[in-house]
Design an enzyme around this catalytic site. Sequence first.
Site, mmCIF file in Angstrom:
data_model
loop_
_atom_site.group_PDB
_atom_site.id
_atom_site.type_symbol
_atom_site.label_atom_id
_atom_site.label_comp_id
_atom_site.label_asym_id
_atom_site.label_seq_id
_atom_site.Cartn_x
_atom_site.Cartn_y
_atom_site.Cartn_z
ATOM 1 N N TRP A 1 -71.586 -14.025 11.794
ATOM 2 C CA TRP A 1 -72.663 -13.871 12.784
ATOM 3 C C TRP A 1 -72.165 -13.263 14.076
ATOM 4 O O TRP A 1 -72.928 -12.704 14.840
ATOM 5 C CB TRP A 1 -73.380 -15.202 13.041
ATOM 6 N N THR B 1 -73.564 -31.996 32.030
ATOM 7 C CA THR B 1 -74.137 -32.436 30.758
ATOM 8 C C THR B 1 -74.128 -33.958 30.688
ATOM 9 O O THR B 1 -75.099 -34.585 30.231
ATOM 10 C CB THR B 1 -73.350 -31.838 29.578
ATOM 11 N N HIS C 1 -63.328 -19.101 26.096
ATOM 12 C CA HIS C 1 -62.754 -20.220 25.330
ATOM 13 C C HIS C 1 -62.961 -20.009 23.833
ATOM 14 O O HIS C 1 -62.367 -20.701 23.020
ATOM 15 C CB HIS C 1 -63.261 -21.588 25.821
ATOM 16 N N TYR D 1 -76.162 -22.156 25.401
ATOM 17 C CA TYR D 1 -77.016 -22.885 26.341
ATOM 18 C C TYR D 1 -78.452 -22.377 26.315
ATOM 19 O O TYR D 1 -79.383 -23.114 26.640
ATOM 20 C CB TYR D 1 -76.403 -22.866 27.750
ATOM 21 N N ARG E 1 -62.839 -22.366 7.482
ATOM 22 C CA ARG E 1 -64.249 -21.997 7.308
ATOM 23 C C ARG E 1 -64.310 -20.658 6.571
ATOM 24 O O ARG E 1 -63.347 -19.918 6.504
ATOM 25 C CB ARG E 1 -64.957 -21.916 8.663
ATOM 26 N N SER F 1 -86.053 -10.506 23.237
ATOM 27 C CA SER F 1 -85.625 -11.680 24.005
ATOM 28 C C SER F 1 -85.627 -11.383 25.496
ATOM 29 O O SER F 1 -86.061 -12.221 26.304
ATOM 30 C CB SER F 1 -84.219 -12.111 23.566
ATOM 31 N N HIS G 1 -71.548 -17.300 24.593
ATOM 32 C CA HIS G 1 -71.537 -18.676 25.064
ATOM 33 C C HIS G 1 -72.776 -19.039 25.874
ATOM 34 O O HIS G 1 -73.356 -20.106 25.657
ATOM 35 C CB HIS G 1 -70.266 -19.088 25.785
#
Lengths: 814, 105
Positions: free
Chosen positions: A143, A332, A306, A261, A454, A174, A257
């Site tokens: 992906w 968070t 990261h 969110y 994976r 979007s 990233h």
Amino acid sequence: MVALPKQIEVEESYLHGGGILGWLTTIDHKRIAVLYGVTTLFFFLVGGVEALLMRTQLARPDNTVLSAYLYNEMFTMHGTTMIFLVVMPAGLGFFSNFVVPLQIGARDVAFPRLNALSYWIFLFGAIVLNIGWFHNLSPDAGWFGYANLTERYYSPGANLDFWSLGLLISGVSSVLSGLNLLTTVINMRAPGMTFMRMPLFVWSVMVMFVLILVAFPPLTVGLIFLVLDRFFDTHFYRVVAGATPLLWQHLFWLFGHPEVYIMVLPAFGIMSEIVPTFSRKPLYGYPAMAYSTALIGFLSYGVWAHHMFAVGMGPVADSAFALTSMLIAIPTGIKIFSWIATMWGGDLKMKTAFLYALAFIVQFTAGGLSGIMHAQPPIDLQQTDSYFVVAHFHYVLFGGSAFALLGGLYYWWPKVTGRLLDERLGKLNFWTMVIGFNLTFFPMHILGAEGMPRRIYHYAPDMGWNLMNLLATIGAFTMAFSALILLINMLKSIRGGELSGPDPWDGRNLEWKVPSPPPEYNFREIPLVRARDQFWHDKYGYEGGATPAAPAPAHPLEEGGAIHMPAPSIYPILIAAGLTMGVVGMMLWIRVAVCGAFLTAFCAIAMGFEYANAGAEDEKQIGAATGLDTRKVGVWAFIGSESLFFASLIATYLIYKGKDLGGPTAETILEVGLTTTTTFILLMSSLTMVLAQDSFRRGDRSWGLRWLIATIILGSLFLGGQAYEFDSFFRKGLTLQTNLFGQTFYTMVGFHGAHVTVGVIILLALAAASWTGWFERRHRDIAVECAALYWHFVDIVWIVIFSIVYLMRSVAKA
Amino acid sequence: MNSQAQTAEAAHEPSRTLAYVVVAGLLAVLTAMEVWVSYIHALGVVLVPLLVVLSGAKFALVVLFYMHLHYDSWAFSVIFVPALMLAMTVVVILLFLMIRFFEGF
């Protein structure tokens, strides 16, 4: 306690009337939300089937259900589908679209036609992404499609053409949605609804809209480079030409990233609605929740690398990104504790929506804690590309986001349909989902810790992974069973579920004030907001008994009489079709692409005029809470997003400056004399543009038109100069494929030229409309003002490009 | 105030033509200075910061006066300025990361 509105008749609701054509041409935010909902539900099933096939393959060692080739396609499309076609559009297209206008006391979104356009572009993009299944050519590079695996040399089939073009198309959708809904929140709030009185759901998605506007441009630029590499033989990601595939990783994760969110923030917002409602208490620590939402949005843009610790970025970069990644746990954590504190001492009602919220808190926290592990580079190096990471992000995105979305579905279903979902089936759906989810993904922590990578399609029987894989597969089928129960529940409710009434949960915010399902216009009278949780106070009064003074609108509200709603439009679906033809035509036949471009341009101009002369709508373009013109707010938000687009192009130019392995360079080929002249021409076009705007503003149509035409001429001269420059460079041997300078220069300067071209077309249309007197003056003036903002933006981008490319040509490298 | 009233009010506002022409003159002068300094090789490492300042001044003039941030509601600045700062930060961080990568940190 005030009287509540009675259940409205079915024929008054937004769902009724119009037939199929009514749905194809609708610009009602609620209908568009339903279209998004149905589409995301369909792709949720598609992505689910892909997951089941993968889990079936991995149920036993050395299984042969899927080939390696098919398995690659499955995991690529499962991730792509669930992220781009399910979780994000569910939060953005379904929940935000349906709920935001209702919660802020608006009758629709800021730009209803643009809203419809976003949906149709999304649908066509989704079709392009999935069309490969019918040709056995589905995307197969994961992906996040790492370069250089995605280059034509390594992936010669059309698989990744579908992927890159489909994502480009859906990305446009979007950004348009984010732009539209952000403008809605900024400018369409009811009088008195200050930012600190907004429902937390609106706060959460507002930050998401901002993230969409700033996160998608780097992805768009990265995809444009990939498409150029695949279709035009450039080498943005080819080491052999001096470039590096690492550029893709940076551009992708700059989007990727914040995207996490973008998927999680609506979930936070839904949680902040469900928890107080079913605890019958106001949300604990509202200001801290609002600020932590903003802080999460801010920090989420500074943690992208990261995902790249395993690349080897050096200790400084690793330390910085580790620090920011750990910092994000603080806001968070504030949210988690606030939800728990809200429930503490509350009168808890264990409805299905609330159960999903409880599960969210536990599972998202578990996913967040394993995320803190990855934030430490030494640990991340051990966990990268293992099943531990798969477990982590599924706990965040499924156990977190998807569970909250399912809770939100149970919560707002009555508002969407006017009927309740069955609670017994709901609880069965919940418990099977919780059990299935944890049975599937908890064992993956163990598998990852035991070293299972994976994205492997089979494993040997003596690896010690057999039992955990079998449990995960049983869990996956349990979730499939649970999804089936949900579908049955939805169908049962639609066909004859219990009528919900307007306020089945004793809700707190304005959406529960209107009938279920709401009428097309949402509110017969725009509400005045005196306090947070306004509807709760409407029902139960204010603390101390005294009603606060009514807010004074910044702009007069409509006074009684008929409610004018914008008429349906056929143009959004036609523009989306044209755009898709334009992009996909590159794969088929260039004439298809040209036809698509013309269809898009023609319909966009036609829709612009349809919008500009929509009569009574104009009165609603001045925000009742802000006094600002909605169209200007939208243009400024667009300019903000475009800044990130050009920043990504400029950064790439600077990164590759001086890395050429041969051919002409900036120092040897650029002619500053010619470009100084064209730069002066463009700067002066900004003067004529602002003079045109000033003349129109003062009512001097004649001079306004003259200055407008002067701007068009100057813009065309600039474009002519650019064409001459490109032609001379071609003759000197600098093409798009020659070297890194050629590809970055032509791409950046070319996109700027494309923006100028669009500007010239817009100004031509405005000049023609002004000359023929088609525009009423008040529409014309604001249209010219918005066009001027765009034109000046193109000008300031050129100021930067001129300095960096032409004047710093002799600076050897960045 | 409805939009017809705003339109009527706008018609009575003083023209800003002089201010716009002065800004255009400044833009022309600054562009000439930019081109001039770009040919002075003796400037060495000072060239880049100097060009950044000059183009930054041009940028600010267009944004403040032609795009009306100087005259308009502060709300528009709140939308644009953070996006601009973010864009500049992205360029700087990407350059930092990629230069270190190419140079083997």
